[in-house]
Design a protein around this motif. Structure first.
Motif, PDB file in Angstrom:
ATOM      1  N   HIS A  25      57.789  27.125   2.838  1.00 18.25           N
ATOM      2  CA  HIS A  25      56.668  26.414   3.448  1.00 18.25           C
ATOM      3  C   HIS A  25      57.012  25.979   4.876  1.00 18.25           C
ATOM      4  CE1 HIS A  25      53.959  22.884   4.159  1.00 18.25           C
ATOM      5  NE2 HIS A  25      53.106  23.648   3.499  1.00 18.25           N
ATOM      6  N   GLN A  38      57.197  19.691   2.171  1.00 16.24           N
ATOM      7  CA  GLN A  38      57.054  20.586   1.018  1.00 16.24           C
ATOM      8  C   GLN A  38      58.223  21.568   0.961  1.00 16.24           C
ATOM      9  OE1 GLN A  38      53.152  22.291   0.362  1.00 16.24           O
ATOM     10  NE2 GLN A  38      52.133  20.608   1.434  1.00 16.24           N
ATOM     11  N   LEU A  49      55.280  22.636  -5.805  1.00 17.15           N
ATOM     12  CA  LEU A  49      54.019  23.105  -5.224  1.00 17.15           C
ATOM     13  C   LEU A  49      54.133  23.228  -3.715  1.00 17.15           C
ATOM     14  CD1 LEU A  49      50.437  22.420  -6.102  1.00 17.15           C
ATOM     15  CD2 LEU A  49      51.120  21.598  -3.855  1.00 17.15           C
ATOM     16  N   GLY A  51      51.405  24.284  -0.325  1.00 17.59           N
ATOM     17  CA  GLY A  51      49.984  24.453  -0.045  1.00 17.59           C
ATOM     18  C   GLY A  51      49.667  24.402   1.426  1.00 17.59           C
ATOM     19  N   ASP A  52      48.445  24.812   1.716  1.00 20.57           N
ATOM     20  CA  ASP A  52      47.907  24.803   3.076  1.00 20.57           C
ATOM     21  C   ASP A  52      46.485  24.278   2.980  1.00 20.57           C
ATOM     22  OD1 ASP A  52      47.508  25.230   5.767  1.00 20.57           O
ATOM     23  OD2 ASP A  52      47.212  27.394   5.584  1.00 20.57           O
ATOM     24  N   HIS A  78      48.265  16.757  -1.025  1.00 18.82           N
ATOM     25  CA  HIS A  78      48.675  17.916  -1.812  1.00 18.82           C
ATOM     26  C   HIS A  78      49.411  17.532  -3.093  1.00 18.82           C
ATOM     27  CE1 HIS A  78      48.444  21.089   1.658  1.00 18.82           C
ATOM     28  NE2 HIS A  78      47.355  20.355   1.538  1.00 18.82           N
ATOM     29  N   VAL A  81      47.303  17.622  -6.118  1.00 15.63           N
ATOM     30  CA  VAL A  81      47.039  18.945  -6.686  1.00 15.63           C
ATOM     31  C   VAL A  81      48.105  19.305  -7.718  1.00 15.63           C
ATOM     32  CG1 VAL A  81      46.686  21.384  -6.151  1.00 15.63           C
ATOM     33  CG2 VAL A  81      45.937  19.621  -4.532  1.00 15.63           C
ATOM     34  N   TYR A 100      41.683  25.090   1.026  1.00 14.52           N
ATOM     35  CA  TYR A 100      43.059  25.080   0.543  1.00 14.52           C
ATOM     36  C   TYR A 100      43.495  26.445   0.017  1.00 14.52           C
ATOM     37  CZ  TYR A 100      40.506  24.690  -3.887  1.00 14.52           C
ATOM     38  OH  TYR A 100      39.637  24.904  -4.921  1.00 14.52           O
ATOM     39  N   PHE A 102      46.934  27.102  -2.692  1.00 13.18           N
ATOM     40  CA  PHE A 102      48.053  26.437  -3.354  1.00 13.18           C
ATOM     41  C   PHE A 102      48.803  27.398  -4.262  1.00 13.18           C
ATOM     42  CE2 PHE A 102      45.314  22.630  -2.661  1.00 13.18           C
ATOM     43  CZ  PHE A 102      46.215  21.917  -1.884  1.00 13.18           C
ATOM     44  N   ARG A 115      42.809  29.738  -4.310  1.00 14.00           N
ATOM     45  CA  ARG A 115      42.265  29.652  -2.944  1.00 14.00           C
ATOM     46  C   ARG A 115      40.847  29.077  -3.002  1.00 14.00           C
ATOM     47  NH1 ARG A 115      41.014  34.788   1.102  1.00 14.00           N
ATOM     48  NH2 ARG A 115      40.817  33.581   3.042  1.00 14.00           N
ATOM     49  N   THR A 121      40.741  28.565   3.954  1.00 16.65           N
ATOM     50  CA  THR A 121      42.186  28.662   4.150  1.00 16.65           C
ATOM     51  C   THR A 121      42.643  30.077   3.783  1.00 16.65           C
ATOM     52  OG1 THR A 121      42.467  26.322   3.670  1.00 16.65           O
ATOM     53  CG2 THR A 121      44.420  27.717   3.447  1.00 16.65           C
ATOM     54  N   SER A 136      50.249  33.443   4.281  1.00 16.78           N
ATOM     55  CA  SER A 136      49.042  32.963   4.958  1.00 16.78           C
ATOM     56  C   SER A 136      48.520  33.925   6.012  1.00 16.78           C
ATOM     57  CB  SER A 136      49.320  31.607   5.616  1.00 16.78           C
ATOM     58  OG  SER A 136      49.637  30.635   4.658  1.00 16.78           O
TER      59      SER A 136
END
Length: 494
Positions: A25, A38, A49, A51-52, A78, A81, A100, A102, A115, A121, A136
């Motif tokens: 990440h 993260q 986890l 995420g973005d 996040h 989540v 998001y 994840f 997603r 995202t 990404s």
């Protein structure tokens, strides 16, 4: 792969191996600047986890989870989540409100990817026998993998063994408050005042929600209707909170967008900043822009060059920017919608356009912002706004002699902007900023007609103009090994 995405997250890096899963990440710190690094993990480190994006309803979800006895290590949206997916698996994605992507991995072998339903995202993947890779951006993948890259479908989750599961999509049917609002009003020629009020209130709430951050927030202001309305609302929200919203505009000297943006900023009371660029600058930035946006579509390139310059300028002052993307798709703002006379056909066209946003307009928005270490917030694509916008009768959105494009949206916000700016005819960002003609003329001239006829079939569907071929050649240099069909979105017209 992680090194190729450093630009997306200059504020930190984290990795973790859990069984046969490796997570990496790059962090752009927006919420919980100190503690939100993260991969995130539970206190016993059984679940991890990455995420973005942003989950806007995280305060309410956190309260519910704390009431159930869940313990949180951070203030990150996040981390919520992680607990939601632990509790409910894939069904947990239906509780998330925001933009998001994840990935959750557990020591017990659990693995879930999801997603957001609109694809705001970005997320791509490669499936190769027992190896699955996620990233990404396209450029993250090794060149020998790129020909197998696919966009991860919006509104879906994936679990090894179970495959893809759809958990959300566009709210095409009227439900709840939208259905109640339109009871008895749907067949009226003019929208009643309560509908106009609902449009105003829903967008106002979406803008206010988009301004929540632990870092400075600003707005990109082109002077067009969509960004001007977002700025007018944002300026009011900021004023109520005791601060002044900064706005940012770019364009050629004397361009329509610059002049309109100045007037909007003065009218709504923002701290306005502008950057005037030259034609040579526009031309020189194109090769880098194509590598940033991972596309060779001319319309995207035209808008992305000024968009990159304004984002780079805004990044000196703020870390989050509000933008007006999405209004054209919800309220029928594009020129070709004016050729549609059937409200059923118009509604179907709007839905189809919304489905394609994730690898066209939203791809530009994400890549340009991320390349400058800022995060874009898109109030018009708040799910409440989308649900209302798609639920409104399409005959109120039809363009005719008395009603210009986006008439319904303009009508709802009468009094919020100077009259001539509220009813200013639409121009694409690349057009109003002066970029389109400059870039088209220059790059058309770099390709002969003979070259165009020889090489236009290099992709399917074939390249449409000499300008597009010039951009495609630059695209090939940046993304060696990638076949664009099915991965790179292209507008219907070059």
């Amino acid at each position: 792969m992680l090194d190729r995405l450093t630009h997306r997250g200059p504020d930190g890096e984290g990795t973790q191996t859990i069984g046969n899963t490796w997570l990496g990440h790059r962090r752009l710190a927006i919420v919980d600047l100190e503690g939100g690094g993260q991969p995130l993990y539970e206190p016993d480190r059984r679940l991890w986890l990455i995420g973005d994006g942003e989950v806007y309803n995280h305060p309410r979800l956190r309260q519910q989870l704390e009431n159930e006895g869940r313990v949180f290590r951070t203030e990150s949206d996040h981390e919520i989540v992680l607990h939601v997916l632990d509790n409910e698996g894939v069904d947990g994605f239906t509780k998330l409100w925001g933009m998001y992507a994840f990935i959750l991995a557990g020591a017990d072998g659990r693995f879930i990817v999801g997603r957001d339903p609109l694809g705001i995202t970005p997320l791509y993947w490669v499936r190769d026998d027992d190896t699955v890779l996620f990233a990404s951006e396209l450029k993250a993948f090794d060149p020998d993998r790129r020909n197998d890259v696919e966009p991860f479908p919006p509104g879906h989750a994936w679990i090894p063994g179970d495959g893809l599961v759809e958990f959300g999509g566009l709210p095409e049917r009227r439900t709840g408050q939208v259905a109640q609002l339109l009871t008895g009003a749907e067949d009226q020629e003019e929208p009643p005042e309560e509908v106009l009020t609902a449009i105003r209130d829903t967008l106002y709430t979406a803008v206010a929600r988009s301004m929540r951050a632990d870092v400075p927030v600003g707005a990109l202001l082109s002077g067009g209707l969509d960004s001007s309305l977002v700025c007018a609302i944002g300026a009011k929200v900021a004023s109520e909170q005791g601060w002044t919203l900064p706005t940012f505009a770019v364009g050629l000297e004397g361009s329509d967008d610059l002049e309109a943006a100045r007037r909007v900023a003065e009218a709504v009371g923002t701290e306005h900043h502008e950057r005037v660029y030259t034609e040579d600058e526009l031309i020189d930035w194109v090769p880098e822009v194509i590598g940033v946006i991972e596309s060779f579509d001319p319309q995207l390139v035209h808008s992305s060059v000024p968009n990159l310059l304004v984002s780079r300028y805004a990044a000196r002052y703020v870390k989050v920017v509000l933008i007006g993307e999405g209004a054209d798709e919800l309220f029928a703002g594009y020129e070709h919608y004016g050729d549609i006379s059937s409200h059923e056909e118009l509604h179907d066209e709007l839905v189809e356009t919304m489905r394609g946003l994730h690898n066209l307009g939203l791809q530009r928005v994400d890549r340009v912002a991320s390349s400058n270490a800022v995060e874009s917030r898109i109030p018009f694509l708040d799910f409440d706004v989308v649900e209302l916008g798609l639920g409104l009768p399409a005959h109120w959105k039809l363009t005719n002699g008395d009603r210009p494009e986006k008439w319904l949206l303009r009508k709802a916000f009468e009094g919020w902007l100077p009259h001539d700016l509220l009813w200013r005819p639409k121009q694409q960002f690349g057009q109003g900023s002066g970029a389109r003609e400059v870039l088209r003329d220059h790059y058309e001239a770099t390709i002969s007609e003979k070259e165009f006829q020889r090489d236009r079939t290099a992709v399917e569907p074939p390249l449409r103009t000499r300008e597009e071929l010039a951009y495609y050649r630059s695209f090939q240099q940046h993304l060696t090994g990638l076949e664009p069909e099915g991965v790179v979105g292209r507008f219907a017209e070059a």
